[in-house]
Scaffold this motif. Structure first.
Motif, PDB file in Angstrom:
ATOM      1  N   ARG A 162       0.830  -1.228  -0.137  1.00 54.75           N
ATOM      2  CA  ARG A 162      -0.123   0.080  -0.152  1.00 54.75           C
ATOM      3  C   ARG A 162       0.873   1.298   0.067  1.00 54.75           C
ATOM      4  NH1 ARG A 162      -2.214   1.017   4.447  1.00 54.75           N
ATOM      5  NH2 ARG A 162      -3.777   2.255   3.732  1.00 54.75           N
ATOM      6  N   VAL A 163       2.316   1.147   0.489  1.00 56.48           N
ATOM      7  CA  VAL A 163       2.971   2.334   0.622  1.00 56.48           C
ATOM      8  C   VAL A 163       4.211   2.515   0.106  1.00 56.48           C
ATOM      9  CG1 VAL A 163       1.903   2.859   3.017  1.00 56.48           C
ATOM     10  CG2 VAL A 163       3.848   1.490   2.882  1.00 56.48           C
ATOM     11  N   LEU A 190      -0.811  -6.239  -8.402  1.00 59.09           N
ATOM     12  CA  LEU A 190       0.672  -5.535  -8.201  1.00 59.09           C
ATOM     13  C   LEU A 190       0.775  -5.102  -9.387  1.00 59.09           C
ATOM     14  CD1 LEU A 190       2.042  -8.577  -6.299  1.00 59.09           C
ATOM     15  CD2 LEU A 190       1.340  -6.421  -5.399  1.00 59.09           C
ATOM     16  N   TYR A 191       1.798  -4.003  -9.358  1.00 60.42           N
ATOM     17  CA  TYR A 191       2.341  -3.094 -10.324  1.00 60.42           C
ATOM     18  C   TYR A 191       3.583  -2.950 -10.479  1.00 60.42           C
ATOM     19  CZ  TYR A 191      -2.723  -1.996 -11.651  1.00 60.42           C
ATOM     20  OH  TYR A 191      -4.205  -2.086 -11.593  1.00 60.42           O
ATOM     21  N   LYS A 198       1.153  -3.561 -15.118  1.00 59.45           N
ATOM     22  CA  LYS A 198       0.312  -4.436 -14.390  1.00 59.45           C
ATOM     23  C   LYS A 198       0.881  -5.754 -14.423  1.00 59.45           C
ATOM     24  CE  LYS A 198      -3.209  -6.011 -11.989  1.00 59.45           C
ATOM     25  NZ  LYS A 198      -4.739  -6.279 -12.534  1.00 59.45           N
ATOM     26  N   LEU A 199       1.275  -6.678 -13.082  1.00 62.93           N
ATOM     27  CA  LEU A 199       2.110  -7.754 -12.992  1.00 62.93           C
ATOM     28  C   LEU A 199       1.047  -8.770 -12.936  1.00 62.93           C
ATOM     29  CD1 LEU A 199       4.731  -6.784 -10.704  1.00 62.93           C
ATOM     30  CD2 LEU A 199       5.087  -7.305 -13.413  1.00 62.93           C
ATOM     31  N   GLU A 206       0.505  -1.768  -4.881  1.00 58.85           N
ATOM     32  CA  GLU A 206      -0.801  -2.164  -5.468  1.00 58.85           C
ATOM     33  C   GLU A 206      -1.410  -1.065  -6.347  1.00 58.85           C
ATOM     34  OE1 GLU A 206      -2.734  -3.030  -1.829  1.00 58.85           O
ATOM     35  OE2 GLU A 206      -3.687  -1.067  -2.066  1.00 58.85           O
ATOM     36  N   SER A 207      -0.644   0.106  -6.202  1.00 58.93           N
ATOM     37  CA  SER A 207      -1.079   1.435  -6.856  1.00 58.93           C
ATOM     38  C   SER A 207      -0.920   1.276  -8.455  1.00 58.93           C
ATOM     39  CB  SER A 207      -0.448   2.540  -6.342  1.00 58.93           C
ATOM     40  OG  SER A 207      -0.867   3.694  -7.224  1.00 58.93           O
ATOM     41  N   ALA A 208      -1.903   1.813  -9.418  1.00 58.32           N
ATOM     42  CA  ALA A 208      -1.724   1.675 -10.514  1.00 58.32           C
ATOM     43  C   ALA A 208      -1.194   2.974 -11.029  1.00 58.32           C
ATOM     44  CB  ALA A 208      -3.254   1.423 -11.379  1.00 58.32           C
TER      45      ALA A 208
END
Length: 292
Positions: A126-127, A262-263, A155-156, A143-145
């Motif tokens: 998240r951070v 996950l990115y 994107k993974l 997790e941020s796009a």
């Protein structure tokens, strides 16, 4: 003209959370580190660093730190074939669960991995992007796009989390079959203060936040604490399949899962070596993570 020695000093102060440790890493005196940063600020006419504990970057300092990361990649990209570096220092921000499940084979699969020295910074998904924003890392898994300024995001896949506990733990705390109310009073495992997966899970069940916590800053230790009956928590499905099959861990709410996208975040000024690494990571993720 920017003084890149000053930028290196600035980055070291942030990375190592202080002037003294930065000086040791740079093999110069602490006063020299301070002088380089003061001269940079004098030339720019504004502060680049907040002298807090630990020190923090100003907005300008963040832009300069980002610039330094991109320059490092450009330097890699302009190397001629017969001038390939013997070593490449690659600093990545990643979540602990990725390291403990699928990421290591991806790093090893990169064709330049034999020259890469990986420095993995563990951050909750998240951070972790804040490390990119601060210009502290060359790439980030989170997790941020939304990419940072000057960056891109690929994107993974999705990492699926299940709420698990040991059979003895469930027998001890569950008062009514098929009821989830007991989860609010039972001890809950947390990876760190940034870990909100358990809260998201309970919210999906329309329950309040857990009242008891066990903080376990280790992905492997998190699973072992659950197996020992010390709490319930959200764990990656790909990490615990054997324990689910053997019955050492059971799903406390089989119909409720948390899917975390996950990115891979990277700088637009991507070097050939970082592109190789990104492709290797994406290929491994395609085989391991859920693809939606």
């Amino acid at each position: 003209m920017i003084d890149y020695r000053a930028l290196e000093a600035l980055a070291a102060v942030i990375e190592h959370a202080g002037f003294e440790r930065a000086a040791r890493v740079l093999n110069i005196s602490q006063s020299a580190v301070s002088q380089r940063i003061r001269q940079l600020e004098f030339k720019l006419g504004q502060p680049v660093l907040l002298r807090t504990s630990p020190p923090r970057l100003t907005d300008l300092g963040q832009r300069l730190s980002n610039h330094l990361q991109q320059v490092k990649q450009l330097e890699q990209g302009v190397l001629l074939q017969d001038e390939e570096p013997e070593e490449l220092n690659i600093r990545l921000a990643v979540n602990a669960d990725s390291i403990d499940t699928w990421l290591a084979p991806a790093l090893a699969a990169c064709e330049s991995s034999n020259r890469m020295n990986f420095d993995l910074v563990i951050e909750d998904q998240r951070v972790g992007l804040q490390r990119m924003k601060n210009g502290e890392v060359m790439a980030c898994i989170c997790e941020s796009a939304q990419p940072v300024n000057g960056g891109m995001a690929q994107k993974l896949g999705t990492l699926r989390y299940l709420a698990l506990a040991s059979p003895d733990f469930v027998a001890c705390y569950q008062s009514k079959p098929r009821s989830h109310q007991w989860l609010q009073q039972a001890p809950c495992l947390l990876f760190s203060g940034d870990d909100q997966l358990q809260h998201q899970f309970l919210n999906k069940l329309k329950l309040a936040a857990p009242s008891r916590f066990q903080r376990v800053p280790s992905s492997r230790g998190f699973v072992e604490m659950a197996r020992a009956g010390l709490g319930f928590g959200m764990m990656p499905e790909i990490q615990v399949r054997d324990y689910l099959q053997s019955g050492e861990l059971i799903n406390v709410a089989p119909k409720t899962v948390i899917d975390v996208p996950l990115y891979w975040h990277y700088w637009q000024t991507e070097s050939e070596y970082m592109a190789q690494l990104r492709h290797a990571v994406a290929a491994q993720a395609a085989h391991t993570l859920i693809q939606k």
